[in-house]
Design a protein around this motif. Structure first.
Motif, PDB file in Angstrom:
ATOM      1  N   LEU A 252      20.886  33.795 -28.308  1.00  0.00           N
ATOM      2  CA  LEU A 252      21.594  33.959 -29.207  1.00  0.00           C
ATOM      3  C   LEU A 252      22.968  33.299 -28.957  1.00  0.00           C
ATOM      4  O   LEU A 252      22.939  32.443 -28.674  1.00  0.00           O
ATOM      5  CB  LEU A 252      22.059  35.004 -28.245  1.00  0.00           C
ATOM      6  N   VAL A 253      23.285  32.988 -30.781  1.00  0.00           N
ATOM      7  CA  VAL A 253      24.387  31.943 -30.973  1.00  0.00           C
ATOM      8  C   VAL A 253      25.101  33.524 -31.619  1.00  0.00           C
ATOM      9  O   VAL A 253      24.528  34.395 -32.400  1.00  0.00           O
ATOM     10  CB  VAL A 253      23.927  31.476 -31.954  1.00  0.00           C
ATOM     11  N   ALA A 274      28.743  40.377 -34.659  1.00  0.00           N
ATOM     12  CA  ALA A 274      27.710  40.280 -33.634  1.00  0.00           C
ATOM     13  C   ALA A 274      27.112  39.081 -33.680  1.00  0.00           C
ATOM     14  O   ALA A 274      26.787  38.855 -34.965  1.00  0.00           O
ATOM     15  CB  ALA A 274      26.648  41.554 -33.915  1.00  0.00           C
ATOM     16  N   PRO A 275      26.699  38.960 -32.255  1.00  0.00           N
ATOM     17  CA  PRO A 275      26.402  37.723 -32.369  1.00  0.00           C
ATOM     18  C   PRO A 275      24.388  37.764 -32.703  1.00  0.00           C
ATOM     19  O   PRO A 275      23.962  39.040 -32.935  1.00  0.00           O
ATOM     20  CB  PRO A 275      25.414  36.919 -30.804  1.00  0.00           C
ATOM     21  N   THR A 276      23.520  36.697 -33.303  1.00  0.00           N
ATOM     22  CA  THR A 276      22.626  36.959 -33.549  1.00  0.00           C
ATOM     23  C   THR A 276      20.973  36.000 -32.942  1.00  0.00           C
ATOM     24  O   THR A 276      21.552  35.131 -32.549  1.00  0.00           O
ATOM     25  CB  THR A 276      21.740  36.814 -34.660  1.00  0.00           C
ATOM     26  N   SER A 277      20.437  36.628 -32.273  1.00  0.00           N
ATOM     27  CA  SER A 277      19.566  36.063 -32.090  1.00  0.00           C
ATOM     28  C   SER A 277      17.554  35.921 -32.599  1.00  0.00           C
ATOM     29  O   SER A 277      17.657  36.557 -33.808  1.00  0.00           O
ATOM     30  CB  SER A 277      18.341  36.823 -30.394  1.00  0.00           C
ATOM     31  N   PHE A 278      17.295  34.571 -32.258  1.00  0.00           N
ATOM     32  CA  PHE A 278      16.068  34.147 -32.761  1.00  0.00           C
ATOM     33  C   PHE A 278      15.348  33.139 -31.687  1.00  0.00           C
ATOM     34  O   PHE A 278      15.497  32.541 -30.739  1.00  0.00           O
ATOM     35  CB  PHE A 278      16.455  33.561 -34.287  1.00  0.00           C
ATOM     36  N   ALA A 279      13.986  33.028 -32.253  1.00  0.00           N
ATOM     37  CA  ALA A 279      13.108  32.293 -31.625  1.00  0.00           C
ATOM     38  C   ALA A 279      13.259  30.697 -32.394  1.00  0.00           C
ATOM     39  O   ALA A 279      13.398  30.568 -33.762  1.00  0.00           O
ATOM     40  CB  ALA A 279      11.850  32.551 -31.634  1.00  0.00           C
ATOM     41  N   LEU A 280      13.432  29.902 -31.378  1.00  0.00           N
ATOM     42  CA  LEU A 280      13.553  28.408 -32.896  1.00  0.00           C
ATOM     43  C   LEU A 280      12.514  28.193 -33.807  1.00  0.00           C
ATOM     44  O   LEU A 280      13.120  27.252 -35.091  1.00  0.00           O
ATOM     45  CB  LEU A 280      14.016  27.478 -31.418  1.00  0.00           C
ATOM     46  N   GLN A 281      11.139  28.846 -33.636  1.00  0.00           N
ATOM     47  CA  GLN A 281      10.424  28.504 -34.693  1.00  0.00           C
ATOM     48  C   GLN A 281      10.290  29.185 -35.695  1.00  0.00           C
ATOM     49  O   GLN A 281       9.724  28.805 -36.206  1.00  0.00           O
ATOM     50  CB  GLN A 281       9.139  28.848 -33.724  1.00  0.00           C
ATOM     51  N   GLN A 282      11.684  30.553 -35.529  1.00  0.00           N
ATOM     52  CA  GLN A 282      11.161  30.460 -36.788  1.00  0.00           C
ATOM     53  C   GLN A 282      12.361  30.395 -37.308  1.00  0.00           C
ATOM     54  O   GLN A 282      12.574  31.350 -38.541  1.00  0.00           O
ATOM     55  CB  GLN A 282      12.568  32.412 -36.411  1.00  0.00           C
TER      56      GLN A 282
END
Length: 334
Positions: A252-253, A274-282
């Motif tokens: 989350l960044v 708003a912060p956003t979230s993601f997988a580092l593979q994305q």
């Protein structure tokens, strides 16, 4: 639906939209302007008025009753409420969750009638869910707002505040199905959340200088009037004391991105609120390589050369030109 973060590769919608999380695998190396993986499918929200919050009925949790343990939830009996049935099984002592917060939680979701499990993160990794209209299922938003971090909350969501009369065929949810959830709320982050740690000297005049404010507003990024580096740069601005990220992590960044040549902002979670979230593979390679090994709680400046960004194929409408070097300030919240 919300505009996609430009750093993300295209991600297919799936069952994870039940909890508005971001752990799908990418199906394309190109960025898209569709919804962020933090956003649910359109059927996961409604324009219905707020539900009444009632005590039950709710199925029993028959095993895994402690916070952090995978719960076993019985099949629902009788007729479920047509409102939102909510029960706090374990009362936490942390901060109170408010609307627009991003909640980090483990969750179990299943069907009332059959107890068929639709989503279970207890055996994997916690998920991020923003409690805002259009960002998560309405039933989840209403059930968790006002709860405290450290709480375990069980609730049932009738179709009105779930997937609606259309249901969700991909998830195996009919338009008449009531959903049952158990959420273990681990942490909550607000739109003002920022890095926490010690400031690191920024002494290289050939690299951008990033502001060190931690008041939740976007930090400044001052790009030098010199040639952009041809290799990836990833340096601490503020060094946190959390665990180091590995390539398989989801994060989350908060972030802000500018173009090296002009210093013009082209993407920012601060602007979106708003912060956003993601997988580092994305994400684009410059992000996945630049964040791997960095500590949670940190602010990092990343300079992404075209070969590790979008090269000669920038996303349409992004404001990026071909072969743009991108500069990011990234706060790693979790």
């Amino acid at each position: 639906m919300r505009r996609r973060s430009l750093i993300l590769a295209a991600v297919p919608a799936g069952l994870v939209t039940l909890s508005a999380c971001g752990d799908d695998k990418p199906d394309s190396s190109k960025a898209s302007d569709s919804a962020s993986p933090s956003a649910p499918a359109p059927s996961a929200t409604s324009a219905a008025p707020p539900p009444k919050i009632v005590d039950g009925p709710l199925p029993a949790v028959t095993a895994g009753v402690k916070f952090g343990e995978k719960p076993t939830v019985a099949k629902g009996t009788g007729t479920p409420s047509d409102q939102l049935a909510v029960k706090t099984l374990i009362v936490g002592t942390g901060k109170t969750v408010v609307e627009k917060d991003v909640v980090q939680a483990n969750l179990l979701g299943q069907l009332w009638d059959s107890a068929k499990v639709l989503v279970d993160t207890f055996a994997a990794k916690p998920q991020f869910t923003q409690l805002a209209p259009g960002a998560s299922m309405d039933g989840i938003r209403y059930a968790l707002t006002g709860k405290k971090v450290g709480s375990r909350v069980e609730f049932s969501v009738p179709p009105t505040w779930g997937f609606g009369a259309a249901g969700n065929t991909e998830a195996g949810v009919k338009g008449t199905d009531t959903l049952v959830f158990v959420f273990d709320i681990q942490e909550a982050f607000s739109p003002k959340s920022s890095a926490k740690g010690k400031n690191v000297p920024q002494s290289d005049a050939a690299l951008p200088k990033v502001g060190t404010n931690t008041d939740g507003t976007a930090p400044s990024i001052v790009v030098p009037k010199s040639a952009a580096p041809t290799k990836l740069v990833s340096n601490y601005v503020i060094e946190g004391d959390g665990p180091a990220l590995v390539a398989s992590d989801s994060v989350l960044v908060q972030y802000k991105g500018v173009v090296w040549n002009t210093g013009k902002e082209f993407d920012s979670t601060y602007t979106r609120g708003a912060p956003t979230s993601f997988a580092l593979q994305q994400v684009v390679k410059g992000w996945s390589q630049g964040l791997t090994g960095k500590k949670v709680g940190s602010r990092v400046v990343i300079v992404v050369p075209p070969a590790l960004g979008y090269g000669d194929n920038p996303p349409s409408g992004s404001g990026l030109e071909k072969d743009s070097t991108m500069v990011f300030s990234v706060d790693i919240l979790s």
